[in-house]
Motif scaffolding. Structure first.
Motif, PDB file in Angstrom:
ATOM      1  N   ASP A  16      57.613  44.072   7.929  1.00 17.51           N
ATOM      2  CA  ASP A  16      56.832  44.502   8.983  1.00 17.51           C
ATOM      3  C   ASP A  16      57.063  43.937  10.248  1.00 17.51           C
ATOM      4  OD1 ASP A  16      55.585  46.092   7.165  1.00 17.51           O
ATOM      5  OD2 ASP A  16      53.852  45.192   6.983  1.00 17.51           O
TER       6      ASP A  16
ATOM      7  N   SER B  86      58.372  45.802  13.627  1.00 14.82           N
ATOM      8  CA  SER B  86      57.733  45.503  14.889  1.00 14.82           C
ATOM      9  C   SER B  86      58.758  44.995  15.950  1.00 14.82           C
ATOM     10  CB  SER B  86      56.794  44.646  14.821  1.00 14.82           C
ATOM     11  OG  SER B  86      55.681  45.015  13.960  1.00 14.82           O
TER      12      SER B  86
ATOM     13  N   GLU C  68      59.359  59.247  13.512  1.00 17.40           N
ATOM     14  CA  GLU C  68      57.957  58.495  12.834  1.00 17.40           C
ATOM     15  C   GLU C  68      58.216  57.221  13.583  1.00 17.40           C
ATOM     16  OE1 GLU C  68      55.042  57.055  11.204  1.00 17.40           O
ATOM     17  OE2 GLU C  68      55.657  59.007  11.120  1.00 17.40           O
TER      18      GLU C  68
ATOM     19  N   ARG D  60      56.265  58.003  16.756  1.00 17.86           N
ATOM     20  CA  ARG D  60      54.700  58.082  16.425  1.00 17.86           C
ATOM     21  C   ARG D  60      53.953  56.622  16.204  1.00 17.86           C
ATOM     22  NH1 ARG D  60      55.074  62.934  12.170  1.00 17.86           N
ATOM     23  NH2 ARG D  60      55.175  64.396  13.499  1.00 17.86           N
ATOM     24  N   LYS D  61      54.754  55.871  15.618  1.00 18.05           N
ATOM     25  CA  LYS D  61      54.302  54.500  15.256  1.00 18.05           C
ATOM     26  C   LYS D  61      54.069  53.642  16.293  1.00 18.05           C
ATOM     27  CE  LYS D  61      54.682  50.553  12.080  1.00 18.05           C
ATOM     28  NZ  LYS D  61      55.753  49.954  11.108  1.00 18.05           N
ATOM     29  N   ARG D  62      55.195  53.768  17.372  1.00 14.34           N
ATOM     30  CA  ARG D  62      55.040  53.050  18.610  1.00 14.34           C
ATOM     31  C   ARG D  62      53.749  53.602  19.560  1.00 14.34           C
ATOM     32  NH1 ARG D  62      56.007  48.202  20.359  1.00 14.34           N
ATOM     33  NH2 ARG D  62      57.097  48.098  22.035  1.00 14.34           N
TER      34      ARG D  62
ATOM     35  N   ARG E 109      50.892  54.583  18.260  1.00 14.34           N
ATOM     36  CA  ARG E 109      49.785  53.815  17.541  1.00 14.34           C
ATOM     37  C   ARG E 109      49.573  52.387  17.889  1.00 14.34           C
ATOM     38  NH1 ARG E 109      51.462  57.198  13.289  1.00 14.34           N
ATOM     39  NH2 ARG E 109      52.493  55.496  12.340  1.00 14.34           N
ATOM     40  N   GLU E 110      50.964  51.779  17.705  1.00 12.06           N
ATOM     41  CA  GLU E 110      51.012  50.324  18.070  1.00 12.06           C
ATOM     42  C   GLU E 110      50.529  50.003  19.515  1.00 12.06           C
ATOM     43  OE1 GLU E 110      54.776  49.111  15.431  1.00 12.06           O
ATOM     44  OE2 GLU E 110      54.970  49.207  17.376  1.00 12.06           O
TER      45      GLU E 110
END
Length: 127
Positions: free
Chosen positions: A60, A64, A105, A108-110, A112-113
């Motif tokens: 993880d 990141s 994805e 999308r994750k970035r 959210r982060e």
């Protein structure tokens, strides 16, 4: 050396390289080498051992790092706002994918982060 599969998309190759650089920067010391040949394949609801939890934590962290390297926060947020002025969220994500050479994805994750606020109807789509 970082070995990547040439059959993978350029986006996956770029993220893989950035991920492995993350391991080098975060997890290698003068006393240790880093060799990754382990991937957790258990289902998300299966219990992980302590060793698997530690490996997941390191993975993880490397993810990141890769996201931050490939999609720097300030530039990402500025481009997001610029694109959203004239596009839908889905079109914006497509444009961010192209601009940062990453998969959907990862964008999308970035989002959210970074805690980027989306139009309320888009939250379900983003998950």
């Amino acid at each position: 050396a970082i070995v990547i599969n040439r059959e993978c998309s350029k986006e996956i190759q770029a993220f893989t390289i950035a991920h492995e650089i993350g391991h080098f920067a975060l997890h290698c010391t003068e006393d240790t080498d880093f060799y990754e040949a382990f991937h957790i394949t258990k289902e998300k609801n299966d219990a992980l051992t302590e060793e698997e939890l530690e490996i997941k934590r390191r993975e993880d962290e490397a993810d990141s790092f890769a996201a931050a390297l490939l999609m720097p926060a300030q530039q990402f947020e500025e481009m997001y706002r610029s694109f959203m002025d004239s596009r839908s969220v889905e079109e914006t994500i497509e444009d961010l994918m192209k601009a940062f050479m990453v998969e959907k994805e990862a964008v999308r994750k970035r989002i959210r982060e970074l805690g980027i606020i989306l139009p309320s109807e888009e939250y379900v789509w983003l998950k």
